[in-house]
Motif scaffolding. Sequence first.
Motif, PDB file in Angstrom:
ATOM      1  N   LEU A 171       1.579   6.301 -10.910  1.00  0.00           N
ATOM      2  CA  LEU A 171       0.495   5.361 -10.637  1.00  0.00           C
ATOM      3  C   LEU A 171       0.476   4.994  -9.158  1.00  0.00           C
ATOM      4  O   LEU A 171       1.518   4.889  -8.512  1.00  0.00           O
ATOM      5  CB  LEU A 171       0.661   4.092 -11.464  1.00  0.00           C
ATOM      6  CG  LEU A 171       0.643   4.236 -12.991  1.00  0.00           C
ATOM      7  CD1 LEU A 171       0.668   2.858 -13.635  1.00  0.00           C
ATOM      8  CD2 LEU A 171      -0.580   5.012 -13.456  1.00  0.00           C
ATOM      9  N   SER A 172      -0.728   4.796  -8.659  1.00  0.00           N
ATOM     10  CA  SER A 172      -0.910   4.284  -7.307  1.00  0.00           C
ATOM     11  C   SER A 172      -1.367   2.830  -7.402  1.00  0.00           C
ATOM     12  O   SER A 172      -1.967   2.414  -8.399  1.00  0.00           O
ATOM     13  CB  SER A 172      -1.963   5.104  -6.556  1.00  0.00           C
ATOM     14  OG  SER A 172      -1.557   6.451  -6.429  1.00  0.00           O
ATOM     15  N   HIS A 173      -1.080   2.065  -6.377  1.00  0.00           N
ATOM     16  CA  HIS A 173      -1.498   0.665  -6.337  1.00  0.00           C
ATOM     17  C   HIS A 173      -2.452   0.510  -5.150  1.00  0.00           C
ATOM     18  O   HIS A 173      -2.074   0.674  -3.990  1.00  0.00           O
ATOM     19  CB  HIS A 173      -0.291  -0.260  -6.246  1.00  0.00           C
ATOM     20  CG  HIS A 173       0.609  -0.136  -7.445  1.00  0.00           C
ATOM     21  ND1 HIS A 173       0.268  -0.644  -8.677  1.00  0.00           N
ATOM     22  CD2 HIS A 173       1.790   0.501  -7.619  1.00  0.00           C
ATOM     23  CE1 HIS A 173       1.224  -0.356  -9.555  1.00  0.00           C
ATOM     24  NE2 HIS A 173       2.153   0.341  -8.934  1.00  0.00           N
ATOM     25  N   PHE A 174      -3.714   0.212  -5.477  1.00  0.00           N
ATOM     26  CA  PHE A 174      -4.835   0.341  -4.562  1.00  0.00           C
ATOM     27  C   PHE A 174      -5.152  -0.975  -3.849  1.00  0.00           C
ATOM     28  O   PHE A 174      -5.311  -2.017  -4.503  1.00  0.00           O
ATOM     29  CB  PHE A 174      -6.086   0.792  -5.317  1.00  0.00           C
ATOM     30  CG  PHE A 174      -6.009   2.188  -5.877  1.00  0.00           C
ATOM     31  CD1 PHE A 174      -6.675   3.240  -5.264  1.00  0.00           C
ATOM     32  CD2 PHE A 174      -5.273   2.458  -7.023  1.00  0.00           C
ATOM     33  CE1 PHE A 174      -6.602   4.527  -5.779  1.00  0.00           C
ATOM     34  CE2 PHE A 174      -5.190   3.733  -7.546  1.00  0.00           C
ATOM     35  CZ  PHE A 174      -5.856   4.775  -6.915  1.00  0.00           C
ATOM     36  N   ALA A 175      -5.279  -0.909  -2.553  1.00  0.00           N
ATOM     37  CA  ALA A 175      -5.883  -2.002  -1.788  1.00  0.00           C
ATOM     38  C   ALA A 175      -7.400  -1.848  -1.867  1.00  0.00           C
ATOM     39  O   ALA A 175      -7.912  -0.812  -2.305  1.00  0.00           O
ATOM     40  CB  ALA A 175      -5.419  -1.952  -0.336  1.00  0.00           C
ATOM     41  N   ILE A 176      -8.140  -2.879  -1.443  1.00  0.00           N
ATOM     42  CA  ILE A 176      -9.599  -2.837  -1.525  1.00  0.00           C
ATOM     43  C   ILE A 176     -10.163  -1.643  -0.756  1.00  0.00           C
ATOM     44  O   ILE A 176     -11.062  -0.945  -1.229  1.00  0.00           O
ATOM     45  CB  ILE A 176     -10.203  -4.151  -0.999  1.00  0.00           C
ATOM     46  CG1 ILE A 176      -9.843  -5.309  -1.938  1.00  0.00           C
ATOM     47  CG2 ILE A 176     -11.728  -4.037  -0.899  1.00  0.00           C
ATOM     48  CD1 ILE A 176     -10.345  -5.146  -3.347  1.00  0.00           C
TER      49      ILE A 176
END
Length: 567
Positions: A347-352
């Motif tokens: 999984l990746s954790h996305f910034a705006i």
Amino acid sequence: MKHIRYVLFLLLAIGVLILYYTNVTVERNKSPQRLLWNHHKGPPPSVEIHHLPAPEWLKSYTSTSLTIPSLRKAYPSAFGYQDIWTLPTKATTSSFKITNYRSQFSLCDTITVEIVARDVSNRIKSTGGDYFFANIYDFDSRASSPPDGDIVDHQNGTYTVKFTLRWAGTVKVTVFLVHPSEAVNSLRRVRDYFPARQIFIGKFKSNNQTTKTFCHVTTHMYVEHFENTSGHVEFCNFTDSKTGSPWFCIKPAGFPCSSYEQHSQTEKGAIPILHLMHPRERRLFERPVRLHSFGANVFRVTSKGPTRSTCLPHKLPRCIMGRNKKGSVPTSGYYYKESWESFNCKLSHFAIRDIKLCLQNRVVYFLGDSTIRQWFTYLAESFDNTKFGNRYVYNANYRMGDDIWRSKDNNITMNYHHHGFPNMIKWVNTTDMHYMANMIDELPAHTGTIIFISIAAHFTITNLDFYRTRLLSVKQAIKRLQTRNADVPVFIKTANTRDMDLIDESNWFLDQINGVLREEMAGMNVTLIDVWDMTTCHWTMFHVHPSEEILKNEIDMALSYVCPSIL
């Protein structure tokens, strides 16, 4: 001469009455069209009046309150209390223990927890069926985890739970008794015998007059009052001609079926499940309580090296859309430092800024209940905070949709719309009610389209057969969409847990619905975003609308499939 004129006038009047009632019994109503959902041209859906004999229970059900005293007498087959005279499982006398307890474990070790269910007299139960939640957590690390798979019921009052220790730190085990087995049996009986527990109201308007009546997915509505219970009850049949999804309203006197304008859950809500139970059954339902631990339930977990603090494979594969295989592992991950770590893929954790890049040149549809609306709202508000786009609400009741957010700069469009009946939103226009299968059929299958679906929370007030039938219509619509364009990704979110003290929409109901959802979608070319574990084990506990910490992780999981290589 006067006599002849009188006879002719009488015959004319009779003819007019016959013509009127003939037209009424086959009355058809065209649902007003919506600009954003272009309905197919052709014959309007059938809206017939059904002249049905009042059911036996209805004839005796004349109470104007929700206590339903006569329903119990009129429907005795639904009240077969077989086990309420036994002593139920009690959380305060039940306990759990770590059978292989040590004060210190190593990362990736497994602990085994045994739950012992006892009744109010402190005797071990001789049967199973109790409904528990169990997890491990560490507040300092903002970490928590559900069990490794399901809690094993040995059908003798004992249960086994296993946990793999996924992070280094101080870990605590907790177990909740959500419902004793006797309460589960009562919930199952009420669900199966009373599939129309919620009270829905339809507002009809004609000739500057309005009136309200009762509506539901079946003509066997358990409502508080009928104007005519001694003779025949007339129903307007609004069953959808394409999907076959049923919807009926009791026809108000003097109003045509075509004057049905608004829909609402009644202000009084559902017929409380407890009112459909024996007084002794009602005592089975208490707020879920933590079981006490027989022995220590806190221990340390040490890492196996200075650079490794979590237990995950070193190389997880990228997340690939559409891999919804049968028999997948029910436990999908755990939390560490507020981030959900998946066992299935990286999984990746996305910034705006990453989300903008991921969704660039895409049209995203969010279809379903308010838990998928949360995804839409979270993204729209996050984007709005950066002055990134504009939001357009096309309905006074934003909970229903259409709700649209657009950005010209990055060419992103997001749309939200709720599903059709049954729908527990208060006072929405019937013209805004669209069944999910029909909406999917009318969506463009262009490259760049993404569809997120959630269809579970509003179906706790029906039975599993009804829910399965609705899912089948959605499945067929997804297959038709993928025939038009096999590359359009479809994501289906499971139900999340909700407030623990709710009975009418119990977590047990939602857990059962999730089982049907997983079963029906297995083998489909869809991506299942299973959020059940993400909400059962999170430290913010249980809410119908999960916290922002959970929302972000749910969205990160979904976008990791959409854009696996963006980070």
